[in-house]
Each structure stands twice: as structure tokens, then as C-alpha cells.
Design an enzyme around this catalytic site. Structure first.
Site, mmCIF file in Angstrom:
data_model
loop_
_atom_site.group_PDB
_atom_site.id
_atom_site.type_symbol
_atom_site.label_atom_id
_atom_site.label_comp_id
_atom_site.label_asym_id
_atom_site.label_seq_id
_atom_site.Cartn_x
_atom_site.Cartn_y
_atom_site.Cartn_z
ATOM 1 N N CYS A 122 0.842 -1.201 0.000
ATOM 2 C CA CYS A 122 0.000 0.000 0.000
ATOM 3 C C CYS A 122 0.876 1.250 0.000
ATOM 4 C CB CYS A 122 -0.919 -0.011 1.222
ATOM 5 S SG CYS A 122 -2.181 1.296 1.197
ATOM 6 N N CYS A 123 1.901 1.283 0.848
ATOM 7 C CA CYS A 123 2.810 2.426 0.899
ATOM 8 C C CYS A 123 3.556 2.590 -0.429
ATOM 9 C CB CYS A 123 3.818 2.266 2.035
ATOM 10 S SG CYS A 123 3.146 2.560 3.677
ATOM 11 N N CYS A 205 -1.180 8.451 7.194
ATOM 12 C CA CYS A 205 -2.524 8.110 6.735
ATOM 13 C C CYS A 205 -3.389 7.729 7.942
ATOM 14 C CB CYS A 205 -2.476 6.954 5.745
ATOM 15 S SG CYS A 205 -1.614 7.344 4.206
ATOM 16 N N CYS A 208 -3.603 4.097 9.467
ATOM 17 C CA CYS A 208 -2.365 3.518 9.998
ATOM 18 C C CYS A 208 -1.700 4.378 11.066
ATOM 19 C CB CYS A 208 -1.379 3.273 8.849
ATOM 20 S SG CYS A 208 -2.008 2.168 7.571
ATOM 21 N N CYS A 231 7.508 3.937 6.040
ATOM 22 C CA CYS A 231 6.717 3.740 4.827
ATOM 23 C C CYS A 231 7.574 3.251 3.671
ATOM 24 C CB CYS A 231 6.006 5.040 4.434
ATOM 25 S SG CYS A 231 7.124 6.385 3.978
#
Length: 236
Positions: A122-123, A205, A208, A231
Site C-alpha cells: 500500500c505504501c 494516513c 495507519c 513507509c
């Protein structure tokens, strides 16, 4: 005019010489803009350190380029702060950088809530890959890393050879403490994210990021419960 210090021309003796002439955070910042001109960009998360750096950068180059990696998952307070900053520093070139995939497209390809099932991916999709695209147009970038933030950042220097992005990374705030950062904001009456006053020293985010339980690790609220502390932007 081509900068004397690039990733491919990295030279430790040159660094030593530069730091003799630019021994502190503001000197380094002035050197960086003199050296790279329009070929340097600040990647800002709009945390407390980010606001400090924006204020300092505006004193050196009021129309500097600033990018924000807009994952689409940030707190509303972060977006509101960005609007305040744009109003306070109208000459700064603030650009919102979005990933190639929307959140819906990402969920269709990789499943719902990828930040839970595979936070590293995702990062990568929402932060690392977009920054890679941005940095192709530059020779150097600025970051708000501080040594105090975490063990993975304790060896950060003012001027770094960034092997992750194959360029020069400038980190003016390496010696600043959290108290230094907050004092600067308060003394200069600068806007900052109100979440900092609610137990969030490090803000990323929303899914998280959680309040910090211990003052010993200011980034412990990031990816809490996961085997992850960065990240990937600052990991080689």
C-alpha cells in the site's frame, strides 16, 4: 549551471568542505537552494517538522517547490492544514501528488483495505512510486527527518547520498528535538495539525496512525501492531 554535488559525483571530502561553510540547519538550507536552484524539491508530510521547514524554506526561496503525497487516506485535519499553509505562503508552489490508482481501483486489484493486508505494498503504491515519478525531474530533495524520531533515523546527516532514489537528500532538522519543533511553531505563531495536541507526534494516513502511548518512541503510533516502522521513503 550543473551542481557540483550529485548522486553520481558524491564525494566525502566535498561534503566536509560544504559543512565547514554551512555548519547549521539554516546554512545547509541556503546552500542547498544555491546549489540546486529549481532542481530541488521539498517532499512535505505537513507534520510539525514540515511546517517548520516550510517557514524556513520560505525565508530562503519564497517560491520553492513543495510536494505532498496525497494518498487519499489522510486525516481531514491534514488537508485543512494544507489549505492554511497555502494561504499563509501564497508564493510557495505546493503540489498534491496522487497515486496512479484510485482507492477503488486499488481495492479492485488488490483487495479491500490493502493497508491492513499488505501495508508495504500500500505504501509503495500510494507513496513511494508517486515520489519516484516526481523526483525524476530533480537532483535533490529535502526531508524533515530528525535523529530523535526513531532508531532507523539516528544516523541521518545534513547531506545524504540517497541510494533509494539515487539522488541527494537534504535533512536540515536532524539535530532538532520534538520540543525544539513545537517551540518554533509556538514562538512564530505558525499553524499546525491539531492532532499533535491529541497524542499524535507523527501523523500519516488515518488508517495507519494512532496516538502514541510512550514518549520514548515518537513514531510508535505508526502501523501499530504491524511489523513495520517506515513507509519506505527513507529505507535504502
Amino acid at each position: 549551471m550543473t551542481p557540483q554535488l550529485l548522486y553520481d559525483t558524491w564525494n566525502e571530502k566535498k561534503i566536509t568542505s560544504i559543512l565547514k561553510e554551512a555548519p547549521d540547519y539554516f546554512d545547509v538550507l541556503k546552500w542547498a537552494f544555491k546549489e540546486y536552484g529549481n532542481r530541488i524539491v521539498y517532499s512535505c508530510s505537513f507534520g510539525a517538522e514540515g511546517i517548520v521547514l516550510i517557514d524556513l524554506i520560505s525565508k530562503v526561496k519564497k517560491d520553492a517547490k513543495v510536494v505532498f503525497l496525497d494518498t487519499g487516506l489522510h486525516f481531514k485535519e491534514t488537508y485543512e492544514l494544507i489549505d492554511q499553509v497555502k494561504q499563509r505562503y501564497p508564493d510557495l508552489q505546493v503540489e498534491m501528488i496522487k497515486p496512479k490508482l484510485s482507492l477503488l481501483e486499488q481495492s479492485e486489484q488488490y483487495g479491500e483495505q490493502l493497508w491492513k493486508t499488505n501495508p508495504n505494498l500500500c505504501c509503495h503504491l500510494r507513496k513511494i512510486a508517486p515520489l519516484e515519478d516526481v523526483l525524476k525531474d530533480y537532483d535533490a530533495w529535502i526531508s524533515g527527518l530528525r535523529r530523535e524520531q526513531s532508531p532507523t533515523r539516528k544516523n541521518t546527516e545534513y547531506i545524504n547520498k540517497d541510494n533509494r532514489f539515487k539522488m541527494i537528500k537534504i535533512c536540515p532538522l536532524i539535530h532538532w528535538t520534538w520540543d525544539d519543533v513545537m517551540s518554533y511553531l509556538q514562538i512564530n505563531n505558525l499553524p499546525y495539525n491539531p492532532l499533535h495536541d491529541q497524542g499524535y507526534p507523527s501523523i500519516g494516513c488515518a488508517p495507519c496512525t494512532f496516538p502514541v502511548m510512550s514518549s520514548k518512541d515518537l513514531r510508535s503510533g505508526r502501523w501499530a501492531g504491524q511489523n513495520k516502522t517506515e513507509c519506505g521513503l527513507h529505507v535504502e
